[in-house]
Motif scaffolding. Structure first.
Motif, PDB file in Angstrom:
ATOM      1  N   ASN A 358      23.226  42.217  37.395  1.00 11.88           N
ATOM      2  CA  ASN A 358      23.665  44.159  37.802  1.00 11.88           C
ATOM      3  C   ASN A 358      24.809  43.089  36.529  1.00 11.88           C
ATOM      4  OD1 ASN A 358      21.982  46.314  38.605  1.00 11.88           O
ATOM      5  ND2 ASN A 358      22.296  45.305  40.324  1.00 11.88           N
ATOM      6  N   PRO A 359      24.507  42.542  35.178  1.00  8.87           N
ATOM      7  CA  PRO A 359      25.273  42.196  34.283  1.00  8.87           C
ATOM      8  C   PRO A 359      26.114  42.795  33.979  1.00  8.87           C
ATOM      9  CG  PRO A 359      23.515  42.422  33.215  1.00  8.87           C
ATOM     10  CD  PRO A 359      23.174  42.596  34.490  1.00  8.87           C
ATOM     11  N   ILE A 360      26.078  44.993  34.110  1.00 10.32           N
ATOM     12  CA  ILE A 360      27.530  45.495  33.704  1.00 10.32           C
ATOM     13  C   ILE A 360      28.446  45.266  34.607  1.00 10.32           C
ATOM     14  CG2 ILE A 360      28.569  47.399  33.056  1.00 10.32           C
ATOM     15  CD1 ILE A 360      25.536  48.095  32.278  1.00 10.32           C
ATOM     16  N   GLY A 361      28.729  44.646  35.651  1.00  9.67           N
ATOM     17  CA  GLY A 361      29.630  44.824  36.213  1.00  9.67           C
ATOM     18  C   GLY A 361      30.421  43.485  36.686  1.00  9.67           C
ATOM     19  N   THR A 362      31.026  42.248  35.710  1.00  8.85           N
ATOM     20  CA  THR A 362      31.734  41.369  35.856  1.00  8.85           C
ATOM     21  C   THR A 362      32.940  41.330  36.073  1.00  8.85           C
ATOM     22  OG1 THR A 362      32.040  41.190  34.304  1.00  8.85           O
ATOM     23  CG2 THR A 362      29.908  40.454  34.819  1.00  8.85           C
ATOM     24  N   PRO A 363      33.706  40.506  37.360  1.00 17.45           N
ATOM     25  CA  PRO A 363      35.159  40.679  37.361  1.00 17.45           C
ATOM     26  C   PRO A 363      35.719  41.434  35.747  1.00 17.45           C
ATOM     27  CG  PRO A 363      34.247  38.590  38.568  1.00 17.45           C
ATOM     28  CD  PRO A 363      33.418  38.801  38.275  1.00 17.45           C
ATOM     29  N   GLN A 364      35.559  40.082  35.247  1.00 18.87           N
ATOM     30  CA  GLN A 364      36.216  40.476  33.615  1.00 18.87           C
ATOM     31  C   GLN A 364      35.790  42.051  33.088  1.00 18.87           C
ATOM     32  OE1 GLN A 364      35.893  39.098  28.916  1.00 18.87           O
ATOM     33  NE2 GLN A 364      35.532  37.621  30.704  1.00 18.87           N
ATOM     34  N   THR A 365      34.444  42.787  32.694  1.00 21.78           N
ATOM     35  CA  THR A 365      34.434  43.888  32.860  1.00 21.78           C
ATOM     36  C   THR A 365      34.458  44.835  33.375  1.00 21.78           C
ATOM     37  OG1 THR A 365      32.096  43.676  33.742  1.00 21.78           O
ATOM     38  CG2 THR A 365      32.149  42.896  30.910  1.00 21.78           C
ATOM     39  N   ALA A 366      34.525  45.024  34.915  1.00 21.31           N
ATOM     40  CA  ALA A 366      35.117  45.771  35.901  1.00 21.31           C
ATOM     41  C   ALA A 366      36.314  46.773  35.458  1.00 21.31           C
ATOM     42  CB  ALA A 366      34.916  45.775  37.348  1.00 21.31           C
ATOM     43  N   ARG A 367      36.980  45.152  34.986  1.00 21.09           N
ATOM     44  CA  ARG A 367      39.016  45.665  34.558  1.00 21.09           C
ATOM     45  C   ARG A 367      38.925  45.903  33.424  1.00 21.09           C
ATOM     46  NH1 ARG A 367      42.567  40.551  37.317  1.00 21.09           N
ATOM     47  NH2 ARG A 367      41.466  40.402  39.183  1.00 21.09           N
ATOM     48  N   GLN A 368      38.078  45.328  32.909  1.00 13.11           N
ATOM     49  CA  GLN A 368      37.996  46.135  30.915  1.00 13.11           C
ATOM     50  C   GLN A 368      37.579  47.785  30.950  1.00 13.11           C
ATOM     51  OE1 GLN A 368      35.580  42.796  29.583  1.00 13.11           O
ATOM     52  NE2 GLN A 368      37.855  41.970  28.670  1.00 13.11           N
ATOM     53  N   MET A 369      36.409  47.980  31.536  1.00 14.18           N
ATOM     54  CA  MET A 369      35.959  49.154  31.812  1.00 14.18           C
ATOM     55  C   MET A 369      37.047  50.136  32.224  1.00 14.18           C
ATOM     56  SD  MET A 369      32.162  48.875  32.426  1.00 14.18           S
ATOM     57  CE  MET A 369      31.937  47.817  33.650  1.00 14.18           C
ATOM     58  N   LEU A 370      37.769  49.742  33.337  1.00 11.02           N
ATOM     59  CA  LEU A 370      38.972  51.092  34.084  1.00 11.02           C
ATOM     60  C   LEU A 370      40.294  51.123  33.020  1.00 11.02           C
ATOM     61  CD1 LEU A 370      38.634  49.618  37.574  1.00 11.02           C
ATOM     62  CD2 LEU A 370      37.616  51.483  36.600  1.00 11.02           C
ATOM     63  N   SER A 371      39.636  50.042  31.949  1.00  7.19           N
ATOM     64  CA  SER A 371      41.133  50.336  31.180  1.00  7.19           C
ATOM     65  C   SER A 371      40.904  50.763  29.939  1.00  7.19           C
ATOM     66  CB  SER A 371      41.419  48.143  30.760  1.00  7.19           C
ATOM     67  OG  SER A 371      40.950  48.109  29.280  1.00  7.19           O
ATOM     68  N   LEU A 372      39.655  52.006  29.193  1.00  5.29           N
ATOM     69  CA  LEU A 372      39.660  52.226  28.987  1.00  5.29           C
ATOM     70  C   LEU A 372      40.529  53.607  28.679  1.00  5.29           C
ATOM     71  CD1 LEU A 372      35.601  51.467  28.060  1.00  5.29           C
ATOM     72  CD2 LEU A 372      37.715  51.082  26.982  1.00  5.29           C
ATOM     73  N   PRO A 373      40.566  54.353  27.651  1.00  6.27           N
ATOM     74  CA  PRO A 373      41.320  55.427  27.563  1.00  6.27           C
ATOM     75  C   PRO A 373      40.428  56.691  28.039  1.00  6.27           C
ATOM     76  CG  PRO A 373      41.409  53.879  25.125  1.00  6.27           C
ATOM     77  CD  PRO A 373      40.472  54.021  25.864  1.00  6.27           C
ATOM     78  N   ALA A 374      40.930  57.742  28.666  1.00 11.21           N
ATOM     79  CA  ALA A 374      40.169  58.606  29.566  1.00 11.21           C
ATOM     80  C   ALA A 374      38.998  59.451  28.032  1.00 11.21           C
ATOM     81  CB  ALA A 374      41.514  59.859  29.554  1.00 11.21           C
ATOM     82  N   ASP A 375      39.806  59.552  27.255  1.00  9.59           N
ATOM     83  CA  ASP A 375      38.381  60.664  26.256  1.00  9.59           C
ATOM     84  C   ASP A 375      37.281  59.047  25.765  1.00  9.59           C
ATOM     85  OD1 ASP A 375      40.039  57.692  24.398  1.00  9.59           O
ATOM     86  OD2 ASP A 375      39.886  59.131  22.604  1.00  9.59           O
ATOM     87  N   TRP A 376      37.547  58.338  26.072  1.00 16.80           N
ATOM     88  CA  TRP A 376      36.426  57.634  26.099  1.00 16.80           C
ATOM     89  C   TRP A 376      35.557  57.778  27.205  1.00 16.80           C
ATOM     90  CZ3 TRP A 376      34.661  52.669  23.414  1.00 16.80           C
ATOM     91  CH2 TRP A 376      35.150  52.338  22.503  1.00 16.80           C
ATOM     92  N   LYS A 377      36.099  57.541  28.430  1.00 18.43           N
ATOM     93  CA  LYS A 377      35.638  57.754  29.844  1.00 18.43           C
ATOM     94  C   LYS A 377      35.162  59.179  29.442  1.00 18.43           C
ATOM     95  CE  LYS A 377      38.159  54.417  31.815  1.00 18.43           C
ATOM     96  NZ  LYS A 377      39.086  54.006  33.374  1.00 18.43           N
ATOM     97  N   ARG A 378      35.723  60.358  29.071  1.00 19.28           N
ATOM     98  CA  ARG A 378      34.971  61.673  29.452  1.00 19.28           C
ATOM     99  C   ARG A 378      33.768  61.869  28.948  1.00 19.28           C
ATOM    100  NH1 ARG A 378      38.194  64.751  32.301  1.00 19.28           N
ATOM    101  NH2 ARG A 378      40.331  64.376  32.363  1.00 19.28           N
ATOM    102  N   ASP A 379      33.681  61.383  26.929  1.00 17.28           N
ATOM    103  CA  ASP A 379      32.745  61.364  26.547  1.00 17.28           C
ATOM    104  C   ASP A 379      31.801  59.284  26.585  1.00 17.28           C
ATOM    105  OD1 ASP A 379      33.762  63.312  25.222  1.00 17.28           O
ATOM    106  OD2 ASP A 379      35.663  62.651  24.223  1.00 17.28           O
TER     107      ASP A 379
END
Length: 431
Positions: A358-379
């Motif tokens: 599951n290449p989406i969730g690496t140690p690097q990308t997991a933190r990057q996804m969590l760092s996205l702003p709230a409006d990015w996540k909601r949409d």
């Protein structure tokens, strides 16, 4: 330990992996995290230096680990290190039923189905000197990025590097294709390699299912090599084996249909789209705000889990050592550590016929996804951004839709086929 991918070199790690620079040998956390940041795939990092011995999971614990502190032993599941008699004697059958593992339940917050055995959660290492789990991230509040587009581009690069490594490996690649967002933006990242990837969709019980119809249209429109795998239901014995290999911690739909991917055994590595939920506020409701007060009862409720004393106590312990107060980030971390790891990826060893990535969730990308702003996540702007940047034509085919009338029929059929799932979803929405 496992199947790591060197992101910089774009290849599977063989017998040797080197990091740049010469960090001081006493900076154990720094060295370990440098190694983790450079790797994708599924793995555990066994770190040994100066008398320090630790086990680190990858970004979302794709490669599971449980441990018995009293017995000073660890393994992928309880099945790996308990003999049959001890396995059965220590199995908490009542907890297994209470957590509704037979359907879509699981054990969160470090709990397992066996007395005295704990799960190593994402963002924690196992100290093999003291036989205890220690959080190594986050160490404070999660900082939101002010450059979400650049973060999204880096995520796509990391995903693409892993796909390139797998395509150039020693086995063919079978990539999952459905009607959903994750497999669509994963397909966009795979654009340079599509001629060397076999796309697959597992047939559903209903002949005209949204996944098979949309996947077939994508395959036809973009000339993908696509195969619909016949749906097979596991026998009682096969299902029992699946559940036991996972330590009785997970079961659900995969335990009943896992033979469907057996035609890929021996020849393929399977690539799936799990972990994209890290970038779309999976545990949020529309009214949530960063300053909200989030107690453990709400955290448990958002996951749709029973509020037993054991679960609430485990969440209290988990929450006490998490230095995050932002309610939205707290809900995100809870998803990563209490669902994605102990439910989604705890199944890694249940069916060893095909190695899954599951290449989406690496140690690097997991933190990057969590760092996205709230409006990015909601949409869920990560998905649309990556598709538009890498293969915009894919948006011509609607995501998760067959048209208004067909979509309504799909929802009705889902409610009839699996009313428990609908009730669980409603329960979470009302929290």
């Amino acid at each position: 330990i496992g199947f790591p991918i060197d992101l910089k070199a774009g290849r599977m790690v063989g017998t040797r992996y080197e990091i740049a620079g010469d960090p001081p040998i006493e900076e154990h956390d720094s060295i370990a995290e440098t190694v983790l940041a450079g790797l994708g795939g599924n793995f555990l990092l066994l770190y040994v230096s100066g008398g320090i011995v630790r086990l680190y999971p990858d970004g979302v614990s794709h490669f599971p680990c449980v441990y018995d502190s009293a017995g000073t032993v660890a393994g992928s599941t309880a099945h790996a290190f308990l003999d049959n008699a001890d396995y059965d004697a220590r199995l908490d059958a009542a907890a297994y039923r209470t957590m509704d593992v037979d359907h879509e339940g699981w054990f969160p917050a470090g709990l397992t189905a066996h007395e005295g055995i704990r799960r190593l959660l994402p963002n924690h290492y196992l100290d093999l000197n003291a036989w205890r789990a220690v959080r190594f991230w986050p160490r404070g509040e999660i900082e939101e990025t002010v450059e979400p587009e650049e973060v999204a581009d880096r995520i796509a690069e990391v995903v693409g590097a892993q796909l390139g490594a797998l395509v150039s490996g020693d086995r063919a690649v079978a990539q999952g294709l459905t009607a959903g967002f994750e497999t669509r933006w994963l397909l966009a990242c795979a654009r340079p390699y599509v001629e060397n990837i076999n796309f697959v969709t597992v047939a559903q019980e209903r002949a005209r299912h949204i996944d098979t119809e949309v996947a077939s249209r994508l395959a036809q429109d973009f000339r993908l090599s696509h195969r619909i795998l016949e749906r097979h239901t596991a026998t009682a014995a096969q299902r029992d084996t699946y559940v036991r290999r996972g330590g009785h911690c997970v079961a659900g739909g995969n335990s009943r249909t896992h033979p469907s991917i057996w035609p890929l055994a021996g020849s393929y590595r399977f690539v799936g789209g799990f972990d994209g939920a890290l970038a779309r506020g999976y545990n949020w409701s529309r009214r949530d705000a960063p300053t909200d007060r989030v107690d453990v009862s709400l955290l448990v409720g958002r996951l749709g889990l029973p509020k037993t004393s054991a679960v609430l106590d485990a969440f209290e312990e988990w929450r006490a050592e998490l230095p995050v107060t932002n309610a939205l980030h707290l809900l995100d971390i809870s998803y990563v550590e209490n669902r994605a790891g102990p439910w989604g990826h705890a199944q890694f060893c249940c069916d060893p016929s095909v190695v899954r990535f599951n290449p989406i969730g690496t140690p690097q990308t997991a933190r990057q996804m969590l760092s996205l702003p709230a409006d990015w996540k909601r949409d869920y702007r990560l998905a649309s951004h990556i598709i538009n940047q890498n293969w915009p034509e894919l948006m011509r085919v609607p995501i998760n839709s067959r048209g208004r009338t067909a979509d309504f029929a799909d929802k009705v059929a889902l409610a009839i086929d699996d009313p428990r799932r609908v009730v669980s979803k409603l329960r979470k929405l009302l929290r």
